[in-house]
Design a protein around this motif. Structure first.
Motif, PDB file in Angstrom:
ATOM      1  N   ILE A  20     -68.445 -76.852 -24.807  1.00  0.00           N
ATOM      2  CA  ILE A  20     -68.485 -76.134 -23.339  1.00  0.00           C
ATOM      3  C   ILE A  20     -69.130 -77.158 -22.561  1.00  0.00           C
ATOM      4  O   ILE A  20     -68.532 -77.321 -21.351  1.00  0.00           O
ATOM      5  CB  ILE A  20     -69.405 -75.022 -23.758  1.00  0.00           C
ATOM      6  N   PRO A  21     -70.126 -78.052 -22.889  1.00  0.00           N
ATOM      7  CA  PRO A  21     -70.561 -78.958 -22.021  1.00  0.00           C
ATOM      8  C   PRO A  21     -69.640 -80.105 -21.860  1.00  0.00           C
ATOM      9  O   PRO A  21     -69.398 -80.725 -20.762  1.00  0.00           O
ATOM     10  CB  PRO A  21     -72.004 -79.807 -22.509  1.00  0.00           C
ATOM     11  N   ASP A  22     -68.779 -80.472 -22.794  1.00  0.00           N
ATOM     12  CA  ASP A  22     -67.688 -81.475 -22.639  1.00  0.00           C
ATOM     13  C   ASP A  22     -66.966 -81.033 -21.731  1.00  0.00           C
ATOM     14  O   ASP A  22     -66.244 -82.100 -20.825  1.00  0.00           O
ATOM     15  CB  ASP A  22     -67.005 -81.690 -23.961  1.00  0.00           C
ATOM     16  N   LYS A  23     -66.159 -79.795 -21.785  1.00  0.00           N
ATOM     17  CA  LYS A  23     -65.434 -79.342 -20.894  1.00  0.00           C
ATOM     18  C   LYS A  23     -65.824 -79.308 -19.522  1.00  0.00           C
ATOM     19  O   LYS A  23     -65.138 -79.690 -18.505  1.00  0.00           O
ATOM     20  CB  LYS A  23     -64.640 -77.962 -21.269  1.00  0.00           C
ATOM     21  N   ASP A  46     -74.870 -86.924 -32.633  1.00  0.00           N
ATOM     22  CA  ASP A  46     -73.971 -85.543 -32.763  1.00  0.00           C
ATOM     23  C   ASP A  46     -73.554 -85.416 -31.359  1.00  0.00           C
ATOM     24  O   ASP A  46     -72.596 -84.785 -31.070  1.00  0.00           O
ATOM     25  CB  ASP A  46     -74.815 -84.566 -33.152  1.00  0.00           C
ATOM     26  N   LEU A  47     -73.927 -86.030 -30.325  1.00  0.00           N
ATOM     27  CA  LEU A  47     -73.769 -85.999 -29.019  1.00  0.00           C
ATOM     28  C   LEU A  47     -72.885 -87.176 -28.339  1.00  0.00           C
ATOM     29  O   LEU A  47     -72.341 -87.096 -27.363  1.00  0.00           O
ATOM     30  CB  LEU A  47     -74.972 -85.765 -27.951  1.00  0.00           C
ATOM     31  N   ARG A  48     -72.720 -88.333 -29.087  1.00  0.00           N
ATOM     32  CA  ARG A  48     -72.158 -89.625 -28.692  1.00  0.00           C
ATOM     33  C   ARG A  48     -70.790 -89.235 -28.267  1.00  0.00           C
ATOM     34  O   ARG A  48     -70.186 -90.038 -27.155  1.00  0.00           O
ATOM     35  CB  ARG A  48     -72.319 -90.543 -29.641  1.00  0.00           C
ATOM     36  N   LYS A  49     -70.106 -88.461 -29.211  1.00  0.00           N
ATOM     37  CA  LYS A  49     -68.575 -88.404 -28.840  1.00  0.00           C
ATOM     38  C   LYS A  49     -68.174 -87.828 -27.522  1.00  0.00           C
ATOM     39  O   LYS A  49     -66.842 -88.099 -27.158  1.00  0.00           O
ATOM     40  CB  LYS A  49     -67.708 -87.648 -29.887  1.00  0.00           C
ATOM     41  N   MET A  50     -69.131 -86.981 -26.770  1.00  0.00           N
ATOM     42  CA  MET A  50     -68.673 -86.708 -25.523  1.00  0.00           C
ATOM     43  C   MET A  50     -68.715 -87.438 -24.448  1.00  0.00           C
ATOM     44  O   MET A  50     -67.986 -87.292 -23.458  1.00  0.00           O
ATOM     45  CB  MET A  50     -69.577 -85.440 -25.431  1.00  0.00           C
ATOM     46  N   GLY A  51     -69.371 -88.676 -24.606  1.00  0.00           N
ATOM     47  CA  GLY A  51     -69.525 -89.400 -23.567  1.00  0.00           C
ATOM     48  C   GLY A  51     -70.351 -89.079 -22.388  1.00  0.00           C
ATOM     49  O   GLY A  51     -70.080 -89.843 -21.206  1.00  0.00           O
ATOM     50  N   ILE A  52     -71.139 -88.206 -22.505  1.00  0.00           N
ATOM     51  CA  ILE A  52     -71.798 -87.791 -21.263  1.00  0.00           C
ATOM     52  C   ILE A  52     -73.124 -88.469 -21.374  1.00  0.00           C
ATOM     53  O   ILE A  52     -73.759 -88.619 -22.618  1.00  0.00           O
ATOM     54  CB  ILE A  52     -72.402 -86.161 -21.375  1.00  0.00           C
ATOM     55  N   PRO A  53     -73.894 -89.141 -20.374  1.00  0.00           N
ATOM     56  CA  PRO A  53     -74.918 -89.940 -20.596  1.00  0.00           C
ATOM     57  C   PRO A  53     -76.210 -89.011 -21.094  1.00  0.00           C
ATOM     58  O   PRO A  53     -76.364 -87.863 -20.815  1.00  0.00           O
ATOM     59  CB  PRO A  53     -75.262 -90.065 -19.044  1.00  0.00           C
ATOM     60  N   PHE A  54     -76.920 -89.760 -21.859  1.00  0.00           N
ATOM     61  CA  PHE A  54     -77.955 -88.961 -22.694  1.00  0.00           C
ATOM     62  C   PHE A  54     -79.371 -89.731 -22.245  1.00  0.00           C
ATOM     63  O   PHE A  54     -79.660 -90.830 -22.285  1.00  0.00           O
ATOM     64  CB  PHE A  54     -77.903 -89.506 -24.386  1.00  0.00           C
ATOM     65  N   ASN A  65     -72.824 -84.672 -11.718  1.00  0.00           N
ATOM     66  CA  ASN A  65     -73.850 -85.692 -12.388  1.00  0.00           C
ATOM     67  C   ASN A  65     -74.423 -85.182 -13.669  1.00  0.00           C
ATOM     68  O   ASN A  65     -75.657 -85.249 -13.562  1.00  0.00           O
ATOM     69  CB  ASN A  65     -74.680 -86.359 -11.231  1.00  0.00           C
ATOM     70  N   MET A  66     -73.890 -84.795 -14.372  1.00  0.00           N
ATOM     71  CA  MET A  66     -74.200 -84.133 -15.752  1.00  0.00           C
ATOM     72  C   MET A  66     -74.681 -85.206 -16.657  1.00  0.00           C
ATOM     73  O   MET A  66     -74.368 -86.431 -17.071  1.00  0.00           O
ATOM     74  CB  MET A  66     -73.006 -83.499 -16.567  1.00  0.00           C
ATOM     75  N   CYS A  67     -75.844 -84.905 -17.163  1.00  0.00           N
ATOM     76  CA  CYS A  67     -76.544 -85.640 -18.454  1.00  0.00           C
ATOM     77  C   CYS A  67     -77.257 -84.835 -19.476  1.00  0.00           C
ATOM     78  O   CYS A  67     -77.270 -83.403 -19.220  1.00  0.00           O
ATOM     79  CB  CYS A  67     -77.634 -86.515 -17.968  1.00  0.00           C
ATOM     80  N   LEU A  68     -77.370 -85.330 -20.549  1.00  0.00           N
ATOM     81  CA  LEU A  68     -77.922 -84.454 -21.741  1.00  0.00           C
ATOM     82  C   LEU A  68     -79.310 -84.717 -22.151  1.00  0.00           C
ATOM     83  O   LEU A  68     -79.835 -85.809 -22.007  1.00  0.00           O
ATOM     84  CB  LEU A  68     -76.775 -84.787 -22.855  1.00  0.00           C
TER      85      LEU A  68
END
Length: 798
Positions: free
Chosen positions: A745-748, A539-547, A757-760
């Motif tokens: 919100i996190p995507d923006k 569910d988080l993959r589309k944002m492109g933020i490192p998991f 250096n944001m990660c999830l």
């Protein structure tokens, strides 16, 4: 570049494979509901099969013989192609409508008494009997009043001689004797009558009925007729053999269906014979009328001849004129025939001009032209079709309007043909008359009386020939009326194939299995469609933020803080998180600052910050945990320590030093804490103070890791005041809690680089629904037997 492209293709293929596996697992984890649903629908299917009344297909095949083309009608085929006459297809459709007409079906229902049904009470449904009824009943001196009468009553057989008479509500009218006349109140709420009734057992029924209940239901005839009209199907056997019709009907009692189809064919043939006799009778009446007129005219001519001979004292005219009659005999014979034909044509022209729509023309009255005869036959056939359809329809029916149009075409064409025939005959008569005049000029020596008598004799012969001709045609019509031939030839009498057409056991069971699979599938699909919560990594993959990992959900309060030598799933998850964070930070030894935040309160950012700090400290890293969530501080509560001076106190009190607010953890050796302190009324303004900078400047050289617990970014802006100090921002998202619509919100924030250096980190995931989880010993689970696992209460519910 080539290597990157290959890696991307491999990653896409892997994602596709994972997606298919995830889709399969999403439904397979609910396998017990699929099994339960299939078993439930199969049970319902068996109940349906057992309780549904069986239906049987009854069929009969006939050949429509009427309107078959003979040689005389073959000349009109070219006109049919032009649409001037009805085609064979239209005639067949008309016959089908007649077979399905309410008039014929009413005759069948009344003759077979299908509005009266006999049942014996049984389970799961009452069984109907026909034609061997269990009992018989009669109304003494009367019958049911009207075809719209309906009633229901029951006969409970007590013995071979007595019975109970019950109404539809099972109210008893007392014990009665078979063969005894009694007064019964019959009918329904709308209409009730009292009738003298006699009930008798059927001695030929074949078994004892003592103790059983017979139900007799009487329905309005029109209702029964409508039911059979809807169920009766009539269609050509194929396009090539269009005159062969299949009559079929679905019926719960085979013999009822067989009797209905056979009787319907009989009624159809009887109706056709009636129409044929009507044409013959009409022709006979016409011929009788014409014969009477000719008899009168012939008698007048014979009287004139007699008076002429008496007046002129002529004994034998033929002897004196034989020589002249011999030479003109051939001419006179043709002239007589032609004049006869002209009179017949005139009669038919008058008849065609005066006939009204729906009336029949006389049949073959002696006109020599075969085309005119064929057209008259064709016209009468179409009139009969119109009248039969009109019996069960009205003149505004499209079929009647079409037939009326065809009849007008027939009349127009017939009038033209008759006029043309008349003109031809008149020309022929003129020619013969001219020839007769030439012959007469050659016998000028013949006495005047003989010539006048010759004219009288010619008229007499003409009328006599017409009279004899009409007598002959009348006899032919009478003979035709005496010979009755069925319109439909029965190819196959009504029969029923072995086996019932419904309920079909295999079809019902297959449908039950399909529904049993489909219903839970749809429920799960709709539930997932309406579910807007974040559940797992995909569910988080589309944002492109490192998991960087996920933390499993645990109901055990003892898992809130990991300890040394802890082998729980929570501890393993934070060890995995600790390793991943190491790859995302610089390799400097001191002062690596990690900020924890979330979208809203309750997502576990404090829990994650506290346990990561504990994991790092347990691994030997000197770690400082700073509570920067000044609005809702929770670290002291989680660690079960008293709230002491902290960040808010340090910022407001310039006398305090950083070392004054640092507290050592009592159990974890390398872990230090800076609590939030007193809850201030203006946390944002406090965090903008330069005293915050002093805290980070002073501690960065004393600790390898600095873990900062900040406020949620979706609710307040506190975190943005301190985000500049962080080298890594761990954005905590709680599974099964945060709405996917809040992920913007996190995507923006990531796209605008407001958090460095944001990660999830996904918190509270349910690994019991997956195939692999964290845990000492590689997440190995205790195996269960298949059926025990299938119906385990710990499995996910629908």
């Amino acid at each position: 570049m080539h290597l990157n492209k290959s890696e991307k293709i491999l990653e896409d293929n892997l994602d596709d494979s994972i997606n298919m596996k995830e889709i399969f697992e999403k439904y397979f984890k609910h396998i017990k509901w699929f099994v339960f649903s299939v078993l439930l629908f199969i049970s319902l299917a068996f109940i349906k099969i057992r309780s549904e009344i069986p239906q049987y297909k009854v069929s009969g095949v006939i050949l429509i013989k009427e309107n078959e083309k003979g040689s005389s009608i073959g000349n009109l085929e070219s006109f049919e192609n032009l649409g001037l006459f009805g085609s064979e297809t239209n005639r067949l459709e008309n016959e089908i409508q007649i077979l399905k007409s309410r008039r014929l079906m009413t005759k069948v229902v009344k003759e077979l008494e299908f509005n009266i049904n006999y049942f014996i009470e049984d389970s799961p449904y009452d069984k109907e009997y026909y034609p061997n009824f269990p009992i018989t009943f009669d109304f003494v001196g009367d019958t049911l009043i009207g075809d719209d009468f309906s009633t229901l009553f029951k006969i409970r057989i007590l013995s071979d001689t007595r019975f109970l008479f019950l109404n539809a509500e099972d109210a008893s009218y007392g014990s009665k004797a078979f063969g005894e006349t009694f007064v019964a109140e019959l009918g329904n709420e709308e209409r009730s009558i009292r009738k003298d009734l006699v009930v008798n057992l059927n001695p030929n029924f074949g078994r004892s009925l003592v103790g059983e209940t017979v139900i007799i239901s009487v329905y309005p005839v029109d209702r029964v007729v409508s039911s059979y009209m809807k169920r009766l199907e009539i269609e050509p056997i194929n396009e090539r053999m269009s005159k062969v019709l299949i009559l079929s009907l679905n019926e719960s009692v085979k013999q009822k269906g067989i009797s209905l189809i056979n009787n319907l064919i009989e009624q159809y043939n009887a109706d056709g014979i009636t129409d044929k006799n009507l044409v013959a009778q009409n022709t006979t009446d016409f011929l009788d009328l014409r014969i009477g007129l000719i008899e009168t005219e012939l008698a007048a001519i014979e009287l004139t001849a007699e008076q002429f001979r008496t007046k002129n004292k002529m004994i034998d005219v033929n002897t004196g004129s034989s020589i002249y009659l011999h030479s003109s005999s051939a001419n006179e014979s043709e002239l007589v025939d032609s004049n006869t034909q002209i009179q017949l044509v005139n009669l038919m022209i008058d008849e065609v001009g005066s006939i009204r729509t729906g009336e029949l023309l006389p049949g073959n009255v002696g006109i020599a032209d075969p085309t005119i005869i064929s057209m008259i036959t064709q016209y009468n056939n179409l009139v009969l079709q119109r009248n039969r359809i009109l019996k069960s329809s009205s003149e505004i029916n499209p079929i009647i309007i079409n037939i009326d149009s065809q009849l007008e075409n027939y009349k127009s064409n017939l009038s033209n043909s008759l006029n043309n025939q008349k003109s031809s005959l008149e020309i022929k008569v003129g020619t013969l008359t001219t020839q007769s005049s030439k012959i007469s000029s050659r016998i000028a020596s013949v006495p005047k009386n003989e010539r006048e008598f010759k004219d009288i004799v010619r008229q007499q012969e003409t009328k006599n020939a017409l009279y004899l001709f009409l007598l002959q045609k009348r006899e032919e019509s009478v003979l035709s009326n005496a010979v009755n031939v069925d319109k439909a030839k029965v190819i196959d009498n009504a029969y029923s194939k072995p086996g019932k057409i419904s309920p079909k056991k295999s079809t019902n069971l297959l449908g039950a299995i399909i529904l049993g699979i489909l219903v839970p599938f749809i429920v799960i699909y709709v539930r997932d469609l309406l579910d807007t919560k974040v559940h797992d990594e995909k569910d988080l993959r589309k944002m492109g933020i490192p998991f960087i990992g996920d933390v499993p959900f645990s109901k055990n309060k003892g898992d809130l803080l990991i300890t040394n030598n802890d082998t729980s799933n929570i501890a393993e998850a934070f060890r995995y998180l600790r390793t991943n964070i190491g790859f995302m930070l610089d390799r400097k030894e001191w002062g690596k600052t990690i900020l924890f935040t979330s979208t809203q309160s309750g997502e576990g950012k404090t829990f994650a910050a506290l346990n990561l700090a504990s994991s790092l400290a347990i691994s030997g890293k000197k770690t400082l945990l700073i509570a920067m969530d000044l609005r809702v501080p929770k670290i002291a509560k989680y660690m079960d320590v008293d709230e002491v001076k902290g960040v808010s106190n340090f910022i407001k009190d310039n006398e305090l030093r950083v070392r004054d607010i640092i507290n050592k953890h009592a159990e974890i050796e390398n872990l230090s804490l800076i609590l939030s302190g007193d809850i201030p009324p203006n946390p944002v303004e406090l965090l903008m103070s330069k005293r915050v900078d002093e805290i980070f400047e002073e501690v960065k050289n004393d600790y390898e890791f600095i873990i900062v617990d900040s406020a949620p970014v979706g609710m307040v802006t506190d975190t943005f005041q301190i985000s500049r100090f962080a080298e890594l921002t761990v954005y905590v998202i709680k599974a099964n809690f945060l709405d996917k619509r809040m992920l913007h919100i996190p995507d923006k924030l990531n796209r605008q680089n407001k958090l460095s250096n944001m990660c999830l980190l996904l918190n509270g995931t349910d690994h019991s629904k997956g195939t692999y989880g964290y845990g000492y010993g590689y997440g190995e689970k205790k195996k269960k037997r298949f059926f025990k696992n299938l119906f385990s209460r710990k499995a996910a519910t629908l």
